[in-house]
Design an enzyme around this catalytic site. Structure first.
Site, PDB file in Angstrom:
ATOM      1  N   ILE A 134      38.188 -49.591  26.262  1.00  0.00           N
ATOM      2  CA  ILE A 134      38.805 -48.859  25.161  1.00  0.00           C
ATOM      3  C   ILE A 134      38.361 -47.422  25.370  1.00  0.00           C
ATOM      4  O   ILE A 134      37.225 -47.058  25.088  1.00  0.00           O
ATOM      5  CB  ILE A 134      38.362 -49.416  23.797  1.00  0.00           C
ATOM      6  CG1 ILE A 134      38.853 -50.855  23.654  1.00  0.00           C
ATOM      7  CG2 ILE A 134      38.918 -48.556  22.670  1.00  0.00           C
ATOM      8  CD1 ILE A 134      38.496 -51.525  22.345  1.00  0.00           C
ATOM      9  N   PRO A 135      39.258 -46.607  25.902  1.00  0.00           N
ATOM     10  CA  PRO A 135      38.843 -45.361  26.553  1.00  0.00           C
ATOM     11  C   PRO A 135      38.547 -44.207  25.596  1.00  0.00           C
ATOM     12  O   PRO A 135      39.273 -43.224  25.562  1.00  0.00           O
ATOM     13  CB  PRO A 135      40.017 -45.043  27.462  1.00  0.00           C
ATOM     14  CG  PRO A 135      41.200 -45.615  26.753  1.00  0.00           C
ATOM     15  CD  PRO A 135      40.721 -46.798  25.982  1.00  0.00           C
ATOM     16  N   CYS A 136      37.470 -44.302  24.853  1.00  0.00           N
ATOM     17  CA  CYS A 136      37.157 -43.212  23.940  1.00  0.00           C
ATOM     18  C   CYS A 136      36.696 -41.976  24.714  1.00  0.00           C
ATOM     19  O   CYS A 136      36.630 -40.891  24.158  1.00  0.00           O
ATOM     20  CB  CYS A 136      36.142 -43.623  22.883  1.00  0.00           C
ATOM     21  SG  CYS A 136      34.629 -44.277  23.535  1.00  0.00           S
ATOM     22  N   HIS A 137      36.421 -42.148  26.015  1.00  0.00           N
ATOM     23  CA  HIS A 137      36.065 -40.966  26.813  1.00  0.00           C
ATOM     24  C   HIS A 137      37.275 -40.059  27.042  1.00  0.00           C
ATOM     25  O   HIS A 137      37.118 -38.946  27.517  1.00  0.00           O
ATOM     26  CB  HIS A 137      35.471 -41.399  28.159  1.00  0.00           C
ATOM     27  CG  HIS A 137      36.369 -42.272  28.972  1.00  0.00           C
ATOM     28  ND1 HIS A 137      36.456 -43.637  28.784  1.00  0.00           N
ATOM     29  CD2 HIS A 137      37.243 -41.990  29.965  1.00  0.00           C
ATOM     30  CE1 HIS A 137      37.329 -44.148  29.644  1.00  0.00           C
ATOM     31  NE2 HIS A 137      37.838 -43.165  30.364  1.00  0.00           N
ATOM     32  N   ARG A 138      38.476 -40.561  26.706  1.00  0.00           N
ATOM     33  CA  ARG A 138      39.668 -39.722  26.895  1.00  0.00           C
ATOM     34  C   ARG A 138      39.950 -38.844  25.682  1.00  0.00           C
ATOM     35  O   ARG A 138      40.936 -38.121  25.657  1.00  0.00           O
ATOM     36  CB  ARG A 138      40.887 -40.611  27.200  1.00  0.00           C
ATOM     37  CG  ARG A 138      40.747 -41.310  28.552  1.00  0.00           C
ATOM     38  CD  ARG A 138      41.932 -42.182  28.892  1.00  0.00           C
ATOM     39  NE  ARG A 138      41.589 -43.058  30.025  1.00  0.00           N
ATOM     40  CZ  ARG A 138      42.114 -44.260  30.228  1.00  0.00           C
ATOM     41  NH1 ARG A 138      43.018 -44.737  29.394  1.00  0.00           N
ATOM     42  NH2 ARG A 138      41.755 -44.978  31.267  1.00  0.00           N
TER      43      ARG A 138
END
Length: 188
Positions: free
Chosen positions: A155-159
């Site tokens: 779940i790409p919260c780094h994006r």
DNA sequence: GAGACCAGCAGGG
DNA sequence: CCCTGCTGGTCTC
């Protein structure tokens, strides 16, 4: 394969904390991670958490126990490793379904679903994400939900980057940068 | 139900 | 830079 342009991520909502979490700590190109899996619906190996090991394995396991006090925790290196092997292999052809089990309110789940809709390497701001969800005024609430994400990387919260350019990240801004650099290097 | 807490944001000094 | 007002979901009384 998680970094494929359209990974087939399947979000499975959990009603309650899982009874049993099988976990293991393993090495990836981004460092050591703790990964946990549960039985969820028809998926025996649904990923429910990915934490980065920041200090020591012991500290990370302590975090795990604190976060999931009601779940039985069972170390299962073999089966977790085999799921992780597929997940992190450099094989764009492999497009198997990636089941992720998540525990959260409807609103949180919709935020995580929106995150998964971002392409690999693509970034957006909290307000853009809120707009994409049709809730342009709920920026702060969206940020709140993004922060509660348990499944790093997938779940790409780094994006998510903030509008003023700050690159805060729960697991450290240098890790965030590594992930984004890696993803954009694949875009060509 | 009240009040505090937030990985936001824009505006003003 | 710091401060302020606005915002909305969640958590804890």
């Amino acid at each position: 394969m998680w970094f494929n342009e359209k990974p087939r991520i399947c979000l499975i909502p959990l009603e309650n904390p899982p009874e049993l979490i099988r976990f293991s700590i393993l090495a990836t190109k981004f460092g050591r991670i703790l990964m946990g899996m549960v039985n969820a619906g028809q998926h025996e190996d649904a990923i429910c958490l990915i934490y980065f090991v920041e200090k020591s394995d012991k500290e990370t396991l302590k975090e795990l126990r604190q976060r999931w006090p009601k779940s039985e925790l069972l170390q299962d290196d073999k089966s977790v490793q085999s799921v992780a092997d597929k997940l992190f292999e450099d094989n764009k052809e492999n497009n198997d379904v990636i089941p992720i089990a998540i525990l959260g309110t409807e609103f949180q789940q919709s935020v995580w679903a929106a995150l998964i809709g971002l392409k690999s390497g693509e970034t957006c701001t909290y307000s853009q994400l809120a707009e994409r969800m049709g809730r342009p005024n709920a920026v702060r609430a969206v940020a709140n939900a993004v922060a509660k994400n348990e499944v790093a990387i997938l779940i790409p919260c780094h994006r998510i980057v903030s509008q003023n350019g700050a690159t805060k990240y729960h697991w450290g801004s240098s890790l965030k940068q590594q992930l984004l650099t890696f993803e954009s290097s694949l875009a060509n």
